[in-house]
Design a protein around this motif. Structure first.
Motif, mmCIF file in Angstrom:
data_model
loop_
_atom_site.group_PDB
_atom_site.id
_atom_site.type_symbol
_atom_site.label_atom_id
_atom_site.label_comp_id
_atom_site.label_asym_id
_atom_site.label_seq_id
_atom_site.Cartn_x
_atom_site.Cartn_y
_atom_site.Cartn_z
ATOM 1 N N UNK A 108 0.861 -1.177 0.000
ATOM 2 C CA UNK A 108 0.000 0.000 0.000
ATOM 3 C C UNK A 108 0.898 1.228 0.000
ATOM 4 N N UNK A 109 0.847 2.012 -1.064
ATOM 5 C CA UNK A 109 1.753 3.147 -1.208
ATOM 6 C C UNK A 109 0.964 4.456 -1.171
ATOM 7 N N UNK A 110 1.331 5.335 -0.237
ATOM 8 C CA UNK A 110 0.690 6.648 -0.140
ATOM 9 C C UNK A 110 1.068 7.487 -1.346
ATOM 10 N N UNK A 111 0.065 8.161 -1.923
ATOM 11 C CA UNK A 111 0.303 8.971 -3.119
ATOM 12 C C UNK A 111 0.119 10.464 -2.877
ATOM 13 N N UNK A 112 -0.777 10.823 -1.954
ATOM 14 C CA UNK A 112 -1.041 12.233 -1.702
ATOM 15 C C UNK A 112 -1.615 12.393 -0.305
ATOM 16 N N UNK A 113 -1.388 13.554 0.285
ATOM 17 C CA UNK A 113 -1.925 13.858 1.609
ATOM 18 C C UNK A 113 -2.534 15.252 1.571
ATOM 19 N N UNK A 114 -3.514 15.493 2.420
ATOM 20 C CA UNK A 114 -4.154 16.811 2.486
ATOM 21 C C UNK A 114 -4.878 16.944 3.812
ATOM 22 N N UNK A 115 -5.066 18.175 4.276
ATOM 23 C CA UNK A 115 -5.852 18.390 5.499
ATOM 24 C C UNK A 115 -7.307 17.986 5.261
ATOM 25 N N UNK A 116 -7.961 17.566 6.316
ATOM 26 C CA UNK A 116 -9.363 17.184 6.254
ATOM 27 C C UNK A 116 -10.203 18.292 6.885
ATOM 28 N N UNK A 117 -11.286 18.689 6.240
ATOM 29 C CA UNK A 117 -12.146 19.716 6.844
ATOM 30 C C UNK A 117 -12.555 19.318 8.256
ATOM 31 N N UNK A 118 -12.399 20.221 9.183
ATOM 32 C CA UNK A 118 -12.734 19.923 10.567
ATOM 33 C C UNK A 118 -11.587 19.362 11.372
ATOM 34 N N UNK A 140 -6.265 13.410 5.298
ATOM 35 C CA UNK A 140 -6.654 12.326 4.411
ATOM 36 C C UNK A 140 -5.438 11.890 3.614
ATOM 37 N N UNK A 141 -5.344 10.588 3.365
ATOM 38 C CA UNK A 141 -4.229 10.012 2.626
ATOM 39 C C UNK A 141 -4.791 9.218 1.455
ATOM 40 N N UNK A 142 -4.394 9.563 0.254
ATOM 41 C CA UNK A 142 -4.726 8.768 -0.926
ATOM 42 C C UNK A 142 -3.627 7.734 -1.119
ATOM 43 N N UNK A 143 -4.020 6.509 -1.400
ATOM 44 C CA UNK A 143 -3.026 5.453 -1.570
ATOM 45 C C UNK A 143 -3.387 4.573 -2.752
ATOM 46 N N UNK A 144 -2.394 3.853 -3.232
ATOM 47 C CA UNK A 144 -2.600 2.843 -4.263
ATOM 48 C C UNK A 144 -2.192 1.496 -3.689
ATOM 49 N N UNK A 145 -2.956 0.483 -3.985
ATOM 50 C CA UNK A 145 -2.628 -0.888 -3.581
ATOM 51 C C UNK A 145 -2.030 -1.596 -4.797
ATOM 52 N N UNK A 146 -0.807 -2.096 -4.643
ATOM 53 C CA UNK A 146 -0.096 -2.705 -5.774
ATOM 54 C C UNK A 146 -0.545 -4.135 -6.047
ATOM 55 N N UNK A 147 -0.703 -4.914 -5.015
ATOM 56 C CA UNK A 147 -1.033 -6.331 -5.151
ATOM 57 C C UNK A 147 -1.955 -6.753 -4.014
ATOM 58 N N UNK A 148 -2.685 -7.851 -4.140
ATOM 59 C CA UNK A 148 -2.726 -8.782 -5.276
ATOM 60 C C UNK A 148 -3.488 -8.226 -6.478
ATOM 61 N N UNK A 149 -4.397 -7.276 -6.242
ATOM 62 C CA UNK A 149 -5.130 -6.643 -7.321
ATOM 63 C C UNK A 149 -4.962 -5.147 -7.163
#
Length: 786
Positions: free
Chosen positions: A241-251, A255-264
């Motif tokens: 699981x690789x983090x791709x982007x981060x940003x503040x969350x309202x309130x 939040x962290x956007x991630x991509x999962x490489x495997x198995x799918x």
């Protein structure tokens, strides 16, 4: 809000991330670790040439291995990918940063300088904690089975040259358990928290394979230690699981956007109250640079003070021992067993130059491909293809060379008389990490550090002379490029935003709850191997994070409410119903918190704290705790007869293995003492010792009627018992007591407590005044005339 929400998200599982994950999970927070690489249990590390060719990290090419090789304008780097981060391929050395190397330098013209906002004294307790967890010990050279030629050769060379030599602490299991006799290939006793891999580990076989992954599990790497303990305490470990982007969350929160490489392959977003970036110097700085638009107000120092920790690799060819009668077999032993220290001008007026360490190396190691490149022989075809790819990379600015290096690797054998020397030290941190065309790039060269490198190379040549060896540097086709396995900086800590991205505890300026816990936060080189210092800083960061948790209720994943710690609610008391702790709405309530530190002695084997004073100094030990007392709803707190609040923090005592986080804690202020003119302040802290066994610290301050001169003594003396197990209130009589004694609050600590009072919610000043009137009124009821 994202479907998933945690108290804390930790990006990366290296020396910063693993420590943070364990500390936060052990304190009861919901924690998830996002690790881009996969898990490597003992036996899974590559060994054959075919396996090694796939052991690199480049998802674009379908490679998900351990080694991530980067090439920049002035240096190349090798870093790690996998559960445990750099500990999978490092050489286990756990040296502390030298006390005098925490320097405060003025900025030079090229932009490189060091200014450390922490000291050795600040880090020493955290160094202690990490060393205990990783069970470090020096190489057992005097044990017959572990007497290896390369270590003796380094010792002899240092003596001949008048240099300081030492056996540094290593995070390797040479013995099957604490206090046991060292032995080769013996089964290792598992700790109480188990092991994420479920595979039997064995003591060191002296095979020199530390840097290509230990297939015996002899290395006390982070997956076997901190990450296993973190999972034991409830942390989720998500590999690939690789983090791709981060940003503040309202309130609040992130939040962290991630991509999962495997198995799918897939993607997702996860929310958190606290975000710990520990993706390594490159990964963390890259995330911050990419997220600069969302993280408004980041310090202008982002990307600066990059260094390679002074890394320099050389080889001694045809080296022999000091008698010149037998070759040095560098493949026998751990990769590193000993170190020679070069003094720094910061050490004192008699010294000059920037300090460094020179350590013996071993084979096989991650640098094998460089050795083969120095004498390609029949491998001209592979080398030519690699050089062509290097030219292409320089033109296209493609800085990731993992796939190309994988193609260069071949079988190759190393001479039994070759000894690598690994140098590191205080180079000048004048590099800068930046984005170029959306890719990470480094602007750095060694010019400002030429004097440092010159001194290091000259000393290595002197060692070669003593050992009758030929000194060989990097392959000629690399020119004067530097290879580093210790990239540092990019998001340096400082005293203010003009000096650094984060403060001395790793929290990003003007972004509460966002922490940096890896090498990116270092404002300059460590000088010694940086792993221990990164881990100690992460431990210190975790302590501060836990001490300063905001009072705010959060819904945990799956809609459950955390009733123990980190939520702002009073933790579920063992007898919660008896104390009327039914859930209440937030409404317009006002919360209050303050901190308190007490210290004293606990006498082991004593069960009465009033009689323990005489015995404790002979067979007891120092004990300290620091707590943050949190009152969620002040109105309710004042109305309830038990006046119950939450207690969080740590207990520190040698007899429990040092500083241990409080897992659940309760505090009662002026509860009934059984008489109208008697009150008690009660403390009940659940924690777990370094041995994995649960304990309870239960104490009370006996506030009873008497002369006013007793007021300070009564309110500053805590009669204390430490009991085995997590003992609920009312069951102390059945519990086994480990020891007893008294703790005290000192006048200076009381002043700090008074300064720590904090309110949140409406009418904070009025609420604080009401609390003060209640406190003074209770004392008047006890000590007043009548």
């Amino acid at each position: 809000m994202p479907a998933e929400h945690y108290d804390a998200v930790v990006v990366g599982s290296g020396f910063g991330g693993a420590v943070a994950a364990y500390r936060l999970a052990a304190a009861g927070l919901s924690v998830v670790v996002l690790e881009r690489g996969r898990a490597f249990p003992p036996g899974a590390f590559p060994r054959s040439p075919a396996e090694m060719g796939k052991a690199f990290w480049d998802p674009r090419e379908g490679l998900y291995g351990m080694y991530d090789v980067w090439s920049f304008g002035g240096c190349d780097s090798v870093v790690a990918s996998g559960l445990g981060g750099g500990s999978l391929i490092y050489a286990n050395v756990m040296l502390r940063k030298d006390e005098h190397w925490f320097v405060h330098e003025e900025q030079i013209a090229a932009g490189g300088y060091e200014s450390w906002p922490v000291t050795r004294a600040d880090l020493d307790p955290h160094y202690d904690a990490v060393e205990r967890m990783l069970e470090v010990s020096p190489y057992p050279l005097d044990h017959p089975a572990f007497d290896v030629p390369k270590t003796r050769a380094m010792q002899d060379a240092a003596a001949e040259l008048g240099l300081e030599w030492r056996l540094p602490p290593l995070a390797i299991s040479f013995a099957p358990g604490r206090g046991a006799e060292p032995g080769i290939g013996l089964p290792i006793a598992e700790p109480s928290y188990g092991n994420v891999h479920g595979v039997t580990r064995r003591t060191c076989r002296l095979c020199g394979e530390c840097d290509i992954g230990c297939n015996d599990g002899s290395k006390n790497s982070l997956d076997h230690t901190y990450l296993s303990a973190a999972r034991h305490h409830g942390a989720e470990l998500r590999t690939l699981h690789q983090a791709r982007a981060i940003r503040p969350r309202p309130g609040g929160g992130y939040e962290v956007d991630y991509v999962r490489h495997r198995p799918k392959r897939g993607s997702g977003t996860i929310g958190c109250d606290r975000l710990v970036l520990a993706a390594g110097t490159y990964g963390t700085t890259y995330l911050l640079l990419k997220s600069r638009a969302e993280l408004t107000g980041l310090s202008g120092t982002l990307g600066t003070r990059f260094s390679g920790n002074g890394d320099l690799l050389a080889f001694l060819l045809r080296a022999k021992d000091r008698t010149r009668t037998r070759p040095i077999d560098a493949s026998r032993g751990p990769v590193i067993t000993s170190a020679i220290r070069l003094a720094d001008d910061a050490d004192g007026p008699r010294e000059s130059g920037r300090g460094a360490y020179i350590e013996d190396g071993g084979y096989p190691a991650f640098v094998d491909w460089l050795v083969e490149g120095a004498d390609v022989g029949n491998e001209i075809g592979r080398a030519a293809r690699f050089i062509a790819e290097r030219v292409r990379a320089l033109v296209t600015r493609d800085t990731n060379l993992s796939a190309e290096v994988a193609g260069l690797l071949g079988g190759g054998e190393l001479s039994a008389s070759s000894l690598p020397l690994l140098g590191m030290g205080r180079d000048v941190p004048d590099g800068e990490l930046r984005l170029r065309g959306g890719r990470l790039d480094v602007e750095w060269n060694q010019q400002a550090s030429d004097e440092y490198y010159g001194r290091l190379r000259a000393t290595m040549r002197r060692i070669a002379d003593v050992l009758g060896a030929e000194h060989a540097g990097m392959p000629s086709w690399l020119g004067k490029r530097i290879i580093t396995v210790h990239p540092l900086g990019g998001a340096p800590m400082g005293r203010h935003p003009g000096e650094g991205v984060c403060d001395a505890y790793g929290e990003v300026f003007d972004h509460p709850g966002l922490f940096i816990a890896d090498g990116a936060a270092l404002p300059g080189p460590v000088g010694a191997n940086p792993s221990l210092t990164i881990a100690a800083l992460a431990d210190r960061m975790s302590t501060r994070l836990l001490e300063r948790r905001p009072v705010a209720t959060r819904q945990r994943k799956e809609g459950q409410v955390d009733m123990s710690v980190g939520t702002g609610r009073v933790p579920a008391h063992p007898h919660a119903e008896a104390h009327g702790l039914a859930s209440a709405g937030h409404g317009e309530r006002t919360s209050l918190s303050f901190s308190e530190e007490m210290s004293g002695h606990i006498a082991l084997g004593v069960d009465d704290p009033r009689s323990g004073d005489l015995a404790e100094r002979s067979h007891g030990g120092r004990c300290t705790f620091r707590l943050t007392i949190s009152i969620e709803d002040l109105d309710r707190f004042l109305a309830e007869p038990e006046h119950l609040a939450r207690a969080e923090g740590w207990v520190d005592a040698d007899f429990v293995g040092g500083r241990r986080p409080v897992e659940r804690g309760w505090f009662n202020l002026f509860t009934s003492g059984g008489a109208p003119d008697r009150r008690e302040m009660r403390y009940r802290l659940w924690f777990t010792g370094a041995d994995g066994l649960p304990r309870t610290l239960a104490g009370w301050k006996d506030v009873h009627h008497g002369p006013a001169t007793r007021l300070w003594l009564d309110t500053s003396t805590l009669f204390t018992r430490v009991m085995w197990g997590h003992v609920p209130e009312g069951e102390d009589g059945e519990a086994e007591v480990a020891g007893a004694g008294t703790l005290h609050i000192q006048p200076m600590d009381l002043a700090a407590t008074l300064k720590s009072f904090h309110t949140q919610g409406p009418h904070g000043i009025a609420a604080l005044a009401r609390f003060g009137r209640f406190f003074v009124g209770q004392l008047w009821d006890v000590y007043g005339p009548g």
